[in-house]
Write an enzyme that holds these catalytic residues in place. Structure first.
Site, PDB file in Angstrom:
ATOM      1  N   ASP A 121      27.993  -5.826  13.131  1.00 62.94           N
ATOM      2  CA  ASP A 121      29.153  -5.030  12.702  1.00 62.94           C
ATOM      3  C   ASP A 121      28.792  -4.201  11.474  1.00 62.94           C
ATOM      4  O   ASP A 121      29.167  -3.030  11.367  1.00 62.94           O
ATOM      5  CB  ASP A 121      30.342  -5.940  12.370  1.00 62.94           C
ATOM      6  CG  ASP A 121      30.864  -6.705  13.568  1.00 62.94           C
ATOM      7  OD1 ASP A 121      30.797  -6.167  14.691  1.00 62.94           O
ATOM      8  OD2 ASP A 121      31.336  -7.840  13.385  1.00 62.94           O
ATOM      9  N   SER A 151      23.845  -9.191  16.830  1.00 60.49           N
ATOM     10  CA  SER A 151      25.148  -9.722  17.201  1.00 60.49           C
ATOM     11  C   SER A 151      26.109  -9.484  16.034  1.00 60.49           C
ATOM     12  O   SER A 151      25.696  -9.512  14.865  1.00 60.49           O
ATOM     13  CB  SER A 151      25.011 -11.216  17.495  1.00 60.49           C
ATOM     14  OG  SER A 151      26.264 -11.779  17.765  1.00 60.49           O
ATOM     15  N   LYS A 201      35.006  -9.476  25.981  1.00 63.47           N
ATOM     16  CA  LYS A 201      33.762  -8.928  26.546  1.00 63.47           C
ATOM     17  C   LYS A 201      33.910  -8.593  28.030  1.00 63.47           C
ATOM     18  O   LYS A 201      33.425  -7.566  28.487  1.00 63.47           O
ATOM     19  CB  LYS A 201      32.596  -9.889  26.318  1.00 63.47           C
ATOM     20  CG  LYS A 201      32.128  -9.900  24.868  1.00 63.47           C
ATOM     21  CD  LYS A 201      30.839 -10.653  24.717  1.00 63.47           C
ATOM     22  CE  LYS A 201      30.450 -10.911  23.282  1.00 63.47           C
ATOM     23  NZ  LYS A 201      30.715  -9.905  22.302  1.00 63.47           N
ATOM     24  N   THR A 259      27.157  -7.972  23.227  1.00 65.56           N
ATOM     25  CA  THR A 259      27.910  -6.993  24.015  1.00 65.56           C
ATOM     26  C   THR A 259      26.972  -5.982  24.660  1.00 65.56           C
ATOM     27  O   THR A 259      27.096  -5.670  25.851  1.00 65.56           O
ATOM     28  CB  THR A 259      28.950  -6.284  23.128  1.00 65.56           C
ATOM     29  OG1 THR A 259      29.827  -7.262  22.555  1.00 65.56           O
ATOM     30  CG2 THR A 259      29.756  -5.272  23.923  1.00 65.56           C
TER      31      THR A 259
END
Length: 154
Positions: A71, A65, A23, A48
């Site tokens: 994702d 997240s 990160k 992020t």
């Protein structure tokens, strides 16, 4: 599978993702490329995205997240042709509890023919490409045609 052509706009939708150990590197990369990134629409997984917005002031559409479904949300956006480039600083030395989600995200990026950067140098090369700020065409699998011709015997 047959292919079709799709135009990508000059203003790209860029997904930004980083594992915890990367990160800081992605944050510094975003600071370095603040002006170039501000010309595009940015998406990111939750933690992020929050970090990038807080440290750079860039507008970032924040999803969940990564381990909580972010994702997979990005993967869905790739499959729906809403993401044009993926910058994913992943940590190759750390085991991730959501590795199957990460693999699925990268697979979808390959299936739907979007460029992927996995580190600072590859991200620099993509962002500095003369194709970055122009409309461009890409080939995609013609899934609709595939479905129309597919036969299932029941």
């Amino acid at each position: 599978m047959d292919q079709k052509i799709q135009s990508l706009p000059a203003k790209k939708n860029i997904a930004l993702v980083a594992h915890d150990g990367k990160k800081a590197a992605l944050k510094l990369w975003c600071i370095k490329h603040l002006n170039a990134l501000s010309e595009h629409t940015l998406y990111a997984t939750g933690t992020t995205g929050h970090l990038i917005n807080k440290t750079t002031g860039l507008d970032v559409i924040q999803l969940l997240s990564g381990p909580m479904g972010g994702d997979q949300q990005l993967g869905a956006k790739i499959a729906e042709h809403e993401i044009h480039m993926l910058v994913f600083f992943w940590d190759p030395l750390a085991s991730q509890p959501h590795d199957p989600d990460v693999k699925a995200l990268l697979r979808l990026a390959a299936v739907w023919n979007i460029p992927v950067a996995c580190n600072e140098v590859s991200a620099d090369m993509l962002l500095s490409s003369p194709l970055m700020n122009v409309e461009l065409e890409r080939t995609l699998p013609d899934y609709e045609k595939y479905l129309a011709t597919r036969q299932i015997d029941i």
